[in-house]
Design a protein around this motif. Structure first.
Motif, PDB file in Angstrom:
ATOM      1  N   VAL A   1      30.856  58.322 -25.288  1.00 15.85           N
ATOM      2  CA  VAL A   1      30.230  59.109 -24.231  1.00 15.85           C
ATOM      3  C   VAL A   1      29.206  60.034 -24.877  1.00 15.85           C
ATOM      4  N   MET A   2      27.971  59.991 -24.385  1.00  9.56           N
ATOM      5  CA  MET A   2      26.954  60.916 -24.867  1.00  9.56           C
ATOM      6  C   MET A   2      26.691  61.960 -23.788  1.00  9.56           C
ATOM      7  N   LEU A   3      26.831  63.228 -24.148  1.00  5.98           N
ATOM      8  CA  LEU A   3      26.538  64.336 -23.255  1.00  5.98           C
ATOM      9  C   LEU A   3      25.321  65.064 -23.827  1.00  5.98           C
ATOM     10  N   ASP A   4      24.168  64.863 -23.206  1.00 16.90           N
ATOM     11  CA  ASP A   4      22.891  65.283 -23.801  1.00 16.90           C
ATOM     12  C   ASP A   4      22.340  66.582 -23.233  1.00 16.90           C
ATOM     13  N   MET A   5      23.128  67.309 -22.431  1.00 18.39           N
ATOM     14  CA  MET A   5      22.601  68.464 -21.698  1.00 18.39           C
ATOM     15  C   MET A   5      22.138  69.603 -22.593  1.00 18.39           C
ATOM     16  N   LEU A   6      22.570  69.614 -23.851  1.00 17.20           N
ATOM     17  CA  LEU A   6      22.240  70.729 -24.741  1.00 17.20           C
ATOM     18  C   LEU A   6      21.017  70.453 -25.615  1.00 17.20           C
TER      19      LEU A   6
ATOM     20  N   GLN B   1      15.167  76.348 -28.070  1.00 18.81           N
ATOM     21  CA  GLN B   1      15.842  77.608 -28.413  1.00 18.81           C
ATOM     22  C   GLN B   1      15.973  78.508 -27.180  1.00 18.81           C
ATOM     23  N   ASP B   2      16.305  77.886 -26.066  1.00 14.45           N
ATOM     24  CA  ASP B   2      16.540  78.589 -24.808  1.00 14.45           C
ATOM     25  C   ASP B   2      18.045  78.820 -24.697  1.00 14.45           C
ATOM     26  N   TRP B   3      18.518  79.921 -25.288  1.00  9.67           N
ATOM     27  CA  TRP B   3      19.962  80.092 -25.440  1.00  9.67           C
ATOM     28  C   TRP B   3      20.665  80.528 -24.155  1.00  9.67           C
ATOM     29  N   SER B   4      19.956  81.130 -23.227  1.00  5.73           N
ATOM     30  CA  SER B   4      20.591  81.447 -21.950  1.00  5.73           C
ATOM     31  C   SER B   4      20.887  80.152 -21.184  1.00  5.73           C
ATOM     32  N   TYR B   5      19.957  79.210 -21.233  1.00  5.24           N
ATOM     33  CA  TYR B   5      20.193  77.915 -20.575  1.00  5.24           C
ATOM     34  C   TYR B   5      21.249  77.116 -21.332  1.00  5.24           C
ATOM     35  N   TRP B   6      21.250  77.236 -22.648  1.00 12.00           N
ATOM     36  CA  TRP B   6      22.280  76.575 -23.467  1.00 12.00           C
ATOM     37  C   TRP B   6      23.668  77.048 -23.038  1.00 12.00           C
ATOM     38  N   LEU B   7      23.837  78.346 -22.864  1.00 16.01           N
ATOM     39  CA  LEU B   7      25.127  78.887 -22.415  1.00 16.01           C
ATOM     40  C   LEU B   7      25.495  78.337 -21.034  1.00 16.01           C
ATOM     41  N   GLU B   8      24.523  78.307 -20.157  1.00 16.88           N
ATOM     42  CA  GLU B   8      24.762  77.786 -18.803  1.00 16.88           C
ATOM     43  C   GLU B   8      25.252  76.346 -18.853  1.00 16.88           C
ATOM     44  N   GLN B   9      24.598  75.535 -19.678  1.00 16.62           N
ATOM     45  CA  GLN B   9      24.970  74.125 -19.774  1.00 16.62           C
ATOM     46  C   GLN B   9      26.337  73.935 -20.430  1.00 16.62           C
ATOM     47  N   MET B  10      26.676  74.779 -21.391  1.00 19.19           N
ATOM     48  CA  MET B  10      28.013  74.707 -21.998  1.00 19.19           C
ATOM     49  C   MET B  10      29.097  74.972 -20.958  1.00 19.19           C
ATOM     50  N   HIS B  11      28.856  75.895 -20.064  1.00 19.53           N
ATOM     51  CA  HIS B  11      29.846  76.185 -19.019  1.00 19.53           C
ATOM     52  C   HIS B  11      29.933  75.044 -18.006  1.00 19.53           C
ATOM     53  N   VAL B  12      28.819  74.387 -17.740  1.00 24.64           N
ATOM     54  CA  VAL B  12      28.844  73.198 -16.884  1.00 24.64           C
ATOM     55  C   VAL B  12      29.663  72.089 -17.544  1.00 24.64           C
ATOM     56  N   LEU B  13      29.463  71.896 -18.835  1.00 25.80           N
ATOM     57  CA  LEU B  13      30.227  70.889 -19.572  1.00 25.80           C
ATOM     58  C   LEU B  13      31.721  71.207 -19.569  1.00 25.80           C
ATOM     59  N   GLU B  14      32.069  72.476 -19.688  1.00 27.84           N
ATOM     60  CA  GLU B  14      33.468  72.876 -19.644  1.00 27.84           C
ATOM     61  C   GLU B  14      34.123  72.433 -18.337  1.00 27.84           C
ATOM     62  N   ASP B  15      33.459  72.717 -17.218  1.00 29.09           N
ATOM     63  CA  ASP B  15      34.038  72.378 -15.916  1.00 29.09           C
ATOM     64  C   ASP B  15      34.041  70.878 -15.651  1.00 29.09           C
TER      65      ASP B  15
END
Length: 356
Positions: free
Chosen positions: A275-280, A287-301
């Motif tokens: 499985v490839m999860l490419d959202m990050l 280097q958009d770290w606010s969006y990176w954090l947002e996407q990590m939380h989406v991946l968590e859920d």
């Protein structure tokens, strides 16, 4: 027995940002999975490698690795052609992608292709303009889709090329095709310049600029392969959600599934799935770290919590997480038995320690 490899490019935060980013993350499922798993692999990569760590890992998994001896981009063109119903019946083929290159202070920089939003109609018009230029240079040009074309160039077989993501955001002079004999790279640059000149005043780019879209002002060459080259058998029975050029690897597995949810992956019960999860990748490159954090939380859920539940329920027997940034890759293996280590306090310390 069902095992999943979960490829997470740019899931390792950069060292200078890691402490702050990890403090802002609330991802308890991934914390549990990483803490109770066993690290089996740690690799460091040259910052000037012609492919990113996750691209190198994929190429090695599928036997298309050009990098161990000559620091080249993965040999992906033939498999990518098959994905579009094209045949590399003879010769040496490259992938060719229409791109935007912008001017920095004193050098040229390749823009992330994900930001270009190039419609099929516009790409076709640019392709039709470029094709005669390649034919004049005795090179065959084929159309795959809006973002992916192919060129046959037998005499360029020695060119060392870089993936677009490896070059993205950097001075492209370092990443441009190089010939050890210093002959064919000049021929490539001449042809590239001709394409750039013909596209400079193209009506498509005038229309793009009028709507404030980046003009398509150049092409990027990579992924070379001989039509006779074969690959080693893949360990995967299924691939899921491979994206962009990496979709080509799905041609080498028995089953390829796109745009699926975690429930669909788990219910497939693959003997060995990737499985490839490419959202990050996008926020990592930018280097958009606010969006990176947002996407990590989406991946968590959407992924980490369901995978943890599936492991606990025995729906899958094991998971390997392949975590990367631009110079490092770690692999952490988790089984149902490992989850019983209740005395191990969940944390993201492994992400922090591996960022350095």
């Amino acid at each position: 027995m069902s095992h999943l490899d979960i490829l997470l490019p740019f899931s390792l935060p950069p060292a200078e940002m890691a402490p702050d980013l990890l403090r802002a993350l609330k991802i308890p499922a991934l914390e549990t999975l990483l803490t109770r798993g066993k690290q089996s692999k740690l690799q460091d990569f040259d910052a000037f490698s012609r492919a990113l760590p996750h691209e190198i890992w994929l190429a090695r998994q599928f036997g298309l690795d050009n990098l161990q001896t000559d620091n080249n981009s993965p040999s992906l063109a033939k498999a990518a052609m098959q994905a579009f119903g094209l045949t590399a019946d003879a010769g040496h083929w490259f992938m060719l992608q229409p791109v935007h290159i912008h001017i920095a202070r004193d050098h040229l920089v390749l823009t992330d292709l994900r930001r270009l939003d190039l419609p099929e109609q516009e790409s076709r018009a640019l392709f039709d303009t470029a094709k005669p230029l390649f034919e004049e240079a005795d090179k065959s040009l084929l159309y795959g889709d809006a973002n992916t074309w192919f060129v046959r160039a037998d005499d360029w077989a020695d060119l060392l090329t870089a993936t677009p993501d490896a070059a993205c955001g950097h001075n492209i002079d370092i990443w441009m095709p190089k010939d050890p004999h210093d002959t064919h790279d000049r021929a490539w640059r001449k042809l590239q310049n001709e394409v750039q000149m013909h596209w400079h005043t193209h009506v498509i780019n005038e229309q793009r600029e009028s709507r404030r879209a980046e003009p398509i002002n150049s092409v990027w060459l990579w992924g070379s392969v001989s039509s006779s080259q074969s690959h080693t058998p893949t360990p995967y029975t299924h691939t899921f959600n491979l994206s962009g050029p990496q979709r080509a690897y799905g041609q080498l597995a028995a089953n390829q599934v796109q745009h699926c949810t975690v429930a669909e992956v788990i219910n497939t019960v693959p003997e060995c799935g990737l499985v490839m999860l490419d959202m990050l990748i996008g926020p990592g490159l930018a280097q958009d770290w606010s969006y990176w954090l947002e996407q990590m939380h989406v991946l968590e859920d959407n992924w980490f919590a369901p995978i943890l539940a599936a492991l606990r329920d025995g729906k899958i027997s094991g998971v390997s997480f392949i975590l990367t940034h631009n110079t490092k890759l770690i692999e952490i293996n988790v089984t149902r038995n490992f989850l019983r280590k209740f005395w191990v306090k969940p944390s993201l310390a492994r992400l922090l320690s591996q960022s350095h």
